[in-house]
Design a protein around this motif. Structure first.
Motif: not given
Length: 68
Positions: A7-12, A39-44
């Protein structure tokens, strides 16, 4: 059973580029882009299919991408 070691966590972040393998169906790439948006609203982010290469100006001109 899920192996917890895999399992890996990603933070775009804004401006991230995700390169999917060349054989990825366009519908799957679209679903991936939608999942990122949820998953990450507002991130383009940009989701691409295939290998990404950086070209210099002369290579872009040869490919027909002229600056104006």
């Amino acid at each position: 059973m899920i192996d917890l070691e895999q399992i890996r966590k990603h933070s775009p972040k804004d401006g991230d580029v995700f390169e999917l393998p060349a054989g990825t169906p366009p519908q799957l790439a679209e679903q991936f882009a939608e999942a990122l948006h949820v998953a990450v609203p507002g991130v383009r982010c940009l989701v691409l299919i295939g290998e990404v290469r950086q070209l210099d100006e002369s290579a872009m001109n040869l490919a027909g991408w002229y600056r104006q």
